[in-house]
Every structure is written in C-alpha cells, then in structure tokens.
Design an enzyme around this catalytic site. Structure first.
Site, mmCIF file in Angstrom:
data_model
loop_
_atom_site.group_PDB
_atom_site.id
_atom_site.type_symbol
_atom_site.label_atom_id
_atom_site.label_comp_id
_atom_site.label_asym_id
_atom_site.label_seq_id
_atom_site.Cartn_x
_atom_site.Cartn_y
_atom_site.Cartn_z
ATOM 1 C CE1 TYR A 177 -3.404 -2.607 -0.021
ATOM 2 C CE2 TYR A 177 -3.920 -2.104 2.250
ATOM 3 C CZ TYR A 177 -4.176 -2.810 1.103
ATOM 4 O OH TYR A 177 -5.213 -3.703 1.070
ATOM 5 C CE LYS A 236 2.558 -18.129 0.386
ATOM 6 N NZ LYS A 236 1.686 -19.273 0.549
ATOM 7 C CG ASP A 283 -0.779 -19.738 2.419
ATOM 8 O OD1 ASP A 283 -0.096 -19.721 3.467
ATOM 9 O OD2 ASP A 283 -0.374 -20.261 1.361
ATOM 10 C CG ASP A 323 -7.202 -4.090 4.291
ATOM 11 O OD1 ASP A 323 -8.235 -4.075 4.980
ATOM 12 O OD2 ASP A 323 -7.092 -3.470 3.214
ATOM 13 C CG ASP A 379 -12.126 -6.413 6.143
ATOM 14 O OD1 ASP A 379 -11.665 -5.741 7.083
ATOM 15 O OD2 ASP A 379 -12.702 -5.911 5.160
HETATM 16 MG MG MG Z 1 -10.187 -3.074 4.666
#
Ligand code: MG
Ligand code: NAI
Length: 325
Positions: A119, A166, A198, A222, A226
């Site tokens: 990001y 990872k 994962d 992120d 969620d």
């Molecule tokens: Mg989000």
C-alpha cells in the site's frame, strides 16, 4: 478543559454513530471537542475531500475520532493516518455474547503494519500489457511494529503473539519482516510463533482460539482482519485504532452504509468501542474498560439495532450504554 479531541464524522452513518460516540465521551470525561469536515459531502461543496484545516487539526491533536467517508474514503483516510504518523492499525475482532457469530469463541487482535507493504503507492503501468507494484518493507517499520506488539501483549498479560508472513515465497520482503519481528520479540523475551498467511486464514476459521495477538504486514492485516470480522458477526461491531508515536486516530472498521444512512438505525457499537480505544490511548484506561463492559452488556441484553436482529435506533442503544455507565 481537558484534552482536545478532533471529531470528523464524515459521510453517511458516520454522521450518526460519531455523535453517539461523542455523547459517550462527554459522559465519561472532561474533553474539549473540535468538529471538522472530510469526505464526499465537503468535496461536493468545496472540491476537496480532505480540507487542509482538517488535516492540520488532526496532525496537531492528541486524538481524533473519525466516522467514515464514502467514495472519497481512500483520499481521506490514507492522509489522515499519515497525519498522525500511524505505524500500526490495531483491530480487535471479538465475538460478543448474545450476538450471532460464525465463531462465537473468537477473540483475536490484529496489529497491522500501517505505512508500507503493497500500500505504499509504488504502482506503474509499463506498457499496454504490463503493470507492476513495488512492495516496500523496511527493517525500521517492522521493528517499530514488533516493539509495539511486545508492549501490547505485556499490557494484556498474554504470553506472546503470532507473526503472519509469507517469507517462503516473498523471501526478501517478508524475509526481512519476519526476521525483524522475531529478533525484537527474542530481545524482549516475548514468545513469537510464526504462521504462513494463507495457512492462518484456514486456521483462524477452524479454531480462532489458537490466536490471541497477530502481527501482520499491511495487506495481510487488512484482509485477514476483515475475515475475522466475518467470524464475529459483521462490520457493525468492529473498532480500530491507528496509533502513532504521539497521536492516534480512532475509527470504526465499517464504512458509510448507504443502504441504511439517514434512518437513525446504525449500530453505534463500533464507533463507541473505537472511542473506548481513544480513552485508553489518552491514559483513561479504567474508563475505556467501563465503556467496553457497558457495550458488552447492551449487546447481550438489548436494546439492539436491526443489523443484530433488534428494532432499536442508534439513540436508544446509545442511551442504554450511557445508563450502564
Ligand atoms: Mg479493509
Ligand atoms: P459498509 O461498511 O458501509 O457497509 C457494509 C454493510 O454493513 C451494509 O449492509 C451496511 O448497512 C452494514 N453496516 C456497516 N456498518 C454498520 C453499522 N454501524 N450498523 C449497521 N449496519 C452496518 O461498506 P460498503 O457498503 O462496502 O461501503 C459503503 C461506502 O463506505 C463506500 O463508499 C466505501 O468507499 C465507504 N467505506 C469507507 C470506509 C472508511 O471511511 N474508513 C471503510 C469502508 C467503506
């Protein structure tokens, strides 16, 4: 009188749940509040989703309570996180008694790196066929996150944390992240277990009790937080804190909820719990704990908003929380 809190309701249900959280703050403490604009509505008026006055207020204040912005969310929230120099996004995902949850035993806190990873904005279109993204991982940001994580688990009297990565595939970037986090944990005498990101997704669904505090790179934090929101029964309950070295920005995880905005039925729990994190950040730890307990009681006994199967409005739920306090 008291510390200054910047209040940025934003759009949609932000303008309903942030006033509810402000009422709670007025009830428990002596704060002075400054209201500021951000989001779609102020953009429609002025052309700017994030007015300079708002940025400057947030950059100078100890703490900010933010609601949500609509289409302009990224233009608002990314600069505001930067305004408080936030290096970690704290996202507790916790199931509450009386609320339908896929995994009612879930109680996991995500500590998400908040400045870099994928990001960091380094995306390029190199040809009609090819676009690239540069993933940024620094030792300094990874160490800062790990130091925060060590203090965080010590405050909770927890044994340690999990670090998600990872590094078996992203050997250089996640290799650096993993190494920095594990080194800091070892220096501080904190247990750190590692889990591939994962595999974590599967494990947390099958048995969330395996995890307590989870330290993640930006994108993984992120997505996985969620996912955990899904395990505890949805977005209306999840608070978050963007923590910087001196300042903090506190916001519910949910957005503007255009499907219910303006009806007065938004669940104020996530915003009130975000304000409880704000209280703790400002050193009012007992008040924060009391607010959390009051919200928990109301979630369990009602009244409840329609997203939780009830028929109460935002104000009625907020009144009930204040009564408990
Ligand atoms: Mg989000
Ligand atoms: P959303 O979180 O606004 O809504 C998703 C679903 O959850 C909707 O059905 C909504 O009614 C429900 N919901 C969310 N919060 C609730 C609450 N407190 N009480 C009761 N029900 C609640 O996510 P969506 O629909 O993906 O996005 C809507 C808008 O919000 C978009 O414009 C998006 O850009 C923005 N957004 C802004 C964020 C921010 O400012 N940090 C974060 C996420 C989305």
């Amino acid at each position: 009188s008291g510390e200054e809190i910047i209040v940025v309701p934003g759009d949609g249900i932000g303008t309903e749940v942030v006033p509810a959280a402000r009422r709670m703050l007025e009830h428990v403490g002596e704060f002075s509040f400054v209201e500021a604009d951000a989001g779609d509505a102020v953009k429609a008026e002025t052309g700017e989703a994030l007015p300079e006055e708002t940025y400057d207020l947030v950059a100078a204040a100890d703490a900010t309570l933010f609601g949500a912005a609509g289409e302009t969310a990224a233009d608002v929230i990314l600069p505001l996180r930067e305004a408080v120099d936030s290096f970690v996004n704290v996202r507790p995902a916790r199931a509450y008694p009386g609320v339908d949850a896929v995994r009612p035993e879930t109680d996991v806190v995500f500590l998400r790196e908040n400045t870099e990873g994928v990001y960091s904005g380094h995306e390029d279109r190199l040809s009609d066929d090819l676009s690239t993204l540069t993933r940024v991982i620094t030792t300094s940001a990874s160490e800062r996150l790990a130091e925060f994580a060590c203090e965080f688990v010590a405050d909770r009297d927890a044994d340690g944390f999990h670090v998600v990565h990872k590094a078996n595939v992203m050997r250089e970037t996640d290799g650096r992240f993993r190494e920095a986090v594990l080194r800091v944990a070892e220096e501080r005498g904190v247990d750190a277990d590692e889990v591939l990101m994962d595999a974590f997704a599967t494990h947390v669904c099958l048995d969330p009790t395996r995890f307590d505090t989870v330290v993640c790179p930006n994108l993984a934090g992120d997505v996985l937080s969620d996912l955990a929101a899904g395990l505890v029964g949805g977005l209306g309950l999840l608070p978050s804190a963007n923590i910087g070295p001196e300042r903090g920005l506190f916001e519910p995880v949910h957005g503007t909820a255009p499907d219910i905005a303006g009806e007065g039925v938004a669940n104020p729990a996530a915003a009130i719990l975000s304000a409880a994190m704000l209280l703790e950040f400002l050193g009012h730890e007992e008040d924060g704990a009391d607010v959390r307990a009051a919200v928990e009681d109301v979630l369990s006994d009602g009244p409840r908003t329609p997203d939780l199967g009830g028929d109460a409005g935002t104000d009625e739920v907020t009144d009930a929380v204040l009564d408990r306090l």
